[in-house]
Write a protein that holds these residues in place. Structure first.
Motif, mmCIF file in Angstrom:
data_model
loop_
_atom_site.group_PDB
_atom_site.id
_atom_site.type_symbol
_atom_site.label_atom_id
_atom_site.label_comp_id
_atom_site.label_asym_id
_atom_site.label_seq_id
_atom_site.Cartn_x
_atom_site.Cartn_y
_atom_site.Cartn_z
ATOM 1 N N ASP A 101 -9.198 -3.751 1.425
ATOM 2 C CA ASP A 101 -8.449 -2.509 1.250
ATOM 3 C C ASP A 101 -8.487 -1.623 2.491
ATOM 4 O O ASP A 101 -7.626 -0.762 2.668
ATOM 5 N N LEU A 102 -9.485 -1.811 3.344
ATOM 6 C CA LEU A 102 -9.566 -0.997 4.562
ATOM 7 C C LEU A 102 -8.418 -1.300 5.527
ATOM 8 O O LEU A 102 -8.053 -0.467 6.347
ATOM 9 N N ILE A 103 -7.844 -2.516 5.426
ATOM 10 C CA ILE A 103 -6.809 -2.915 6.378
ATOM 11 C C ILE A 103 -5.570 -2.038 6.262
ATOM 12 O O ILE A 103 -5.129 -1.464 7.252
ATOM 13 N N PRO A 104 -4.963 -1.884 5.054
ATOM 14 C CA PRO A 104 -3.803 -0.977 4.989
ATOM 15 C C PRO A 104 -4.177 0.472 5.293
ATOM 16 O O PRO A 104 -3.357 1.230 5.818
ATOM 17 N N MET A 105 -5.417 0.885 4.994
ATOM 18 C CA MET A 105 -5.842 2.239 5.340
ATOM 19 C C MET A 105 -5.837 2.426 6.849
ATOM 20 O O MET A 105 -5.401 3.445 7.372
ATOM 21 N N PHE A 106 -6.337 1.421 7.544
ATOM 22 C CA PHE A 106 -6.368 1.454 9.002
ATOM 23 C C PHE A 106 -4.946 1.524 9.560
ATOM 24 O O PHE A 106 -4.638 2.336 10.437
ATOM 25 N N ILE A 107 -4.072 0.672 9.040
ATOM 26 C CA ILE A 107 -2.684 0.636 9.518
ATOM 27 C C ILE A 107 -1.977 1.944 9.197
ATOM 28 O O ILE A 107 -1.198 2.459 10.003
ATOM 29 N N SER A 108 -2.262 2.510 8.032
ATOM 30 C CA SER A 108 -1.642 3.771 7.658
ATOM 31 C C SER A 108 -2.012 4.873 8.652
ATOM 32 O O SER A 108 -1.169 5.665 9.062
ATOM 33 N N ALA A 109 -3.283 4.914 9.060
ATOM 34 C CA ALA A 109 -3.716 5.918 10.034
ATOM 35 C C ALA A 109 -3.001 5.726 11.358
ATOM 36 O O ALA A 109 -2.598 6.688 12.011
ATOM 37 N N LEU A 110 -2.827 4.471 11.749
ATOM 38 C CA LEU A 110 -2.125 4.183 13.003
ATOM 39 C C LEU A 110 -0.654 4.582 12.902
ATOM 40 O O LEU A 110 -0.084 5.148 13.833
ATOM 41 N N GLU A 111 -0.037 4.318 11.733
ATOM 42 C CA GLU A 111 1.357 4.719 11.538
ATOM 43 C C GLU A 111 1.497 6.240 11.606
ATOM 44 O O GLU A 111 2.414 6.767 12.229
ATOM 45 N N LYS A 112 0.564 6.941 10.968
ATOM 46 C CA LYS A 112 0.628 8.398 10.975
ATOM 47 C C LYS A 112 0.476 8.931 12.386
ATOM 48 O O LYS A 112 1.146 9.880 12.779
ATOM 49 N N PHE A 113 -0.428 8.312 13.129
ATOM 50 C CA PHE A 113 -0.607 8.722 14.528
ATOM 51 C C PHE A 113 0.707 8.564 15.281
ATOM 52 O O PHE A 113 1.144 9.454 16.005
ATOM 53 N N ALA A 159 0.842 -1.196 0.000
ATOM 54 C CA ALA A 159 0.000 0.000 0.000
ATOM 55 C C ALA A 159 0.878 1.247 0.000
ATOM 56 O O ALA A 159 2.002 1.223 0.497
ATOM 57 N N ASP A 160 0.335 2.340 -0.581
ATOM 58 C CA ASP A 160 1.081 3.588 -0.512
ATOM 59 C C ASP A 160 0.987 4.154 0.909
ATOM 60 O O ASP A 160 0.318 3.593 1.772
ATOM 61 N N ARG A 161 1.668 5.285 1.161
ATOM 62 C CA ARG A 161 1.740 5.795 2.524
ATOM 63 C C ARG A 161 0.408 6.321 3.031
ATOM 64 O O ARG A 161 0.256 6.611 4.215
ATOM 65 N N ASN A 162 -0.584 6.455 2.148
ATOM 66 C CA ASN A 162 -1.922 6.864 2.570
ATOM 67 C C ASN A 162 -2.839 5.670 2.781
ATOM 68 O O ASN A 162 -4.028 5.839 3.062
ATOM 69 N N GLY A 163 -2.276 4.468 2.642
ATOM 70 C CA GLY A 163 -3.067 3.270 2.900
ATOM 71 C C GLY A 163 -3.853 2.753 1.710
ATOM 72 O O GLY A 163 -4.711 1.882 1.851
ATOM 73 N N ARG A 164 -3.567 3.244 0.509
ATOM 74 C CA ARG A 164 -4.272 2.761 -0.680
ATOM 75 C C ARG A 164 -3.545 1.546 -1.239
ATOM 76 O O ARG A 164 -2.350 1.609 -1.549
ATOM 77 N N THR A 165 -4.241 0.426 -1.371
ATOM 78 C CA THR A 165 -3.626 -0.811 -1.840
ATOM 79 C C THR A 165 -3.223 -0.687 -3.309
ATOM 80 O O THR A 165 -4.040 -0.309 -4.150
ATOM 81 N N ILE A 166 -1.966 -1.041 -3.602
ATOM 82 C CA ILE A 166 -1.497 -0.982 -4.991
ATOM 83 C C ILE A 166 -1.118 -2.363 -5.521
ATOM 84 O O ILE A 166 -0.902 -2.543 -6.711
ATOM 85 N N CYS A 185 6.175 3.088 0.422
ATOM 86 C CA CYS A 185 5.019 2.224 0.640
ATOM 87 C C CYS A 185 5.159 1.425 1.938
ATOM 88 O O CYS A 185 6.201 1.458 2.595
ATOM 89 N N THR A 186 4.094 0.717 2.262
ATOM 90 C CA THR A 186 4.070 -0.164 3.430
ATOM 91 C C THR A 186 3.615 -1.553 2.986
ATOM 92 O O THR A 186 2.682 -1.682 2.176
#
Length: 500
Positions: A324-336, A290-297, A365-366
């Motif tokens: 796809d919500l999973i990397p989005m969720f993780i991305s938000a946690l990483e940003k936090f 996923a990109d750094r915003n949590g969008r699966t690529i 990416c992540t």
């Protein structure tokens, strides 16, 4: 000073059976075959682990005494309260009893951690269990220092229940989890709770937040300190009391990142990485990029349809969208974590009951690697990181192009190479397990079952040998708790000697 665990619950729910199996090494088959005599008063045992742990089993027939008389003093200085309730009980009864325990906990021993075990889940249907989970989780979603678990000593639920009791012992002894585990869903629940409380109040005394959430001082104070450094909080005084409020930047931050995730959404995310058919899950299921915003690529499975088989989905959401919500969720946690400057790790993991996700962060990416929950990741960590490093180097241009264009990347060579690697990783890991180069909780379960088989073979007149088997069970739990591979191998050796 010894530690203290207290079992409580209505009569005939399985408290004594759980105590005897996991703390005394009794044989589950024998306990199921012969009904136990009801407990009267309190029964207690002393475990000699790293420290002495006193385990108290309170008679369910005498709950009025434990909760309404001076006998409630039995809860003083308790580290852990284990509440055992029958999962088939009406929801109203489950809630009423649990609230009674929580009220007493808050009055007598407010720092105690409460485990609510809804037991005997093998006796109810999956549909009914889902209804119970939804109702109970919803009822207690805002309660801190509480974990809800669904347990059974029958075959398919035995390993998660064994793992749970290992974690209970760890917590009672004050054993800290691996640093990578501190970003668990429970931790994020605390984070969301704190920010929501501040957001809902114009100003609020610090002490009121800490009191309401019952968070450890260190976690609470560090959190407030970081938010103040980021200028998300404003400190002032009201009626001579220190109070805090959110700044404009703080409110924007909550709306942008943390506000997306309610306690309910965290629970739903947790449910997405749970699955009952534990034994069928490959050790390494697949991974997302996923990109750094949590969008699966990019998404790769060990075989086609693997994610669909072993990840639960909400019926109202399409499978692909919810994955796809999973990397989005993780991305938000990483940003936090980045914003408050408390994470300096190459990756961290989130866990469900049977699956875990280990994330590896790169510049662009992540990666989210899905594994069985019992995989000993440290044993293969270097190999995994090396392969992913090489993958990033090889496909960097294609991944950058995908991120810039906003389109999902498809590369037959990437997917083919990744699938072969996943297949080989599963084979290599299985070989390590077979050759006892590493061990996991599946190994522990099999050894536990082997000890039970030996128990049934030995005549009851050989009481000394039976006591040795019980002691080995306790040692097995301790080795799993400490991740002590040498102790595990010693137990294997002793079992072979007893079985010869």
């Amino acid at each position: 000073m010894s530690k203290k665990i207290v079992f409580t619950g209505p009569p005939k729910v399985g408290k004594t059976t759980l105590r005897k199996i996991f703390f005394e090494g009794e044989n589950p088959s024998k306990l199921l075959e012969y009904s136990l005599t009801p407990t009267h008063g309190q029964e207690s045992i002393l475990l000699n682990l790293k420290e002495k742990v006193g385990v108290f089993d309170l008679a369910g027939q005498e709950n009025q005494r434990w909760y309404e008389t001076e006998a409630k003093s039995v809860f003083f200085d308790t580290q852990i309260i284990i509440v055992v309730l029958d999962s088939s009980s009406p929801k109203e009864e489950i809630v009423k009893f649990t609230k009674k325990v929580l009220k007493l906990r808050d009055e007598i021993t407010p720092s105690s951690f409460v485990y609510l075990l809804l037991h005997k889940i093998d006796l109810i249907s999956k549909d009914k269990l889902k209804i119970i989970k939804d109702k109970v989780n919803d009822e207690f979603q805002d309660v801190n220092l509480l974990e809800i678990a669904y347990t059974s000593i029958m075959k398919y639920s035995f390993l998660p229940t064994f793992t749970l009791f290992t974690e209970i012992l760890k917590l009672s002894l004050g054993i800290k989890k691996d640093e990578n585990e501190k970003y668990s869903l429970k931790f994020l629940e605390y984070v969301v709770s704190i920010l929501n409380i501040i957001d809902q109040n114009v100003v609020i005394p610090k002490e009121d937040i800490k009191r309401d959430l019952k968070l450890p001082d260190k976690i609470f104070n560090n959190f407030i300190e970081y938010l103040e450094k980021m200028e998300f909080l404003e400190a002032s005084k009201l009626n001579k009391k220190p109070v805090i409020s959110l700044t404009k930047a703080g409110k924007n931050y909550i709306n942008e990142i943390v506000g997306k995730f309610s306690i309910e959404s965290i629970q739903n995310f947790k449910n997405n990485i749970e699955e009952s058919k534990f034994e069928e899950i490959p050790s390494f299921l697949g991974f997302l990029i996923a990109d750094r915003n949590g969008r699966t690529i990019s998404a790769t499975e060990v075989y086609e349809g693997a994610f669909g088989l072993f990840l639960k989905y909400n019926d109202e959401v399409e499978k692909g969208n919810e994955l796809d919500l999973i990397p989005m969720f993780i991305s938000a946690l990483e940003k936090f974590a980045e914003e408050i400057n408390i994470m300096d790790l190459p990756g961290f993991k989130l866990e469900g009951s049977n699956l875990k996700i280990h994330t590896i962060k790169y510049d662009i990416c992540t990666l989210c690697l899905f594994m069985r929950n019992d995989v000993n990741f440290n044993s293969v960590k270097k190999e995994v990181f090396a392969w992913f490093d090489n993958l990033m180097e090889t496909y960097q241009d294609k991944l950058k192009q995908s991120i810039e264009s906003g389109n999902m990347v498809y590369s037959s060579s990437l997917h083919s190479e990744a699938k072969k690697w996943l297949e080989q990783m599963n084979k290599n890991y299985d070989d390590l397990l077979i050759n006892l180069k590493i061990y996991n909780f599946e190994h522990v379960k099999k050894l536990y079952q082997k000890l039970d088989e030996l128990y049934l073979k030995i005549d009851f007149k050989y009481s000394m040998i039976l006591e040795k088997l019980k002691k080995l069970k306790i040692n097995l739990m301790e080795s799993a708790m400490d991740n002590n591979f040498q102790s595990f191998k010693d137990i294997v050796k002793k079992i072979k000697e007893l079985d010869s």
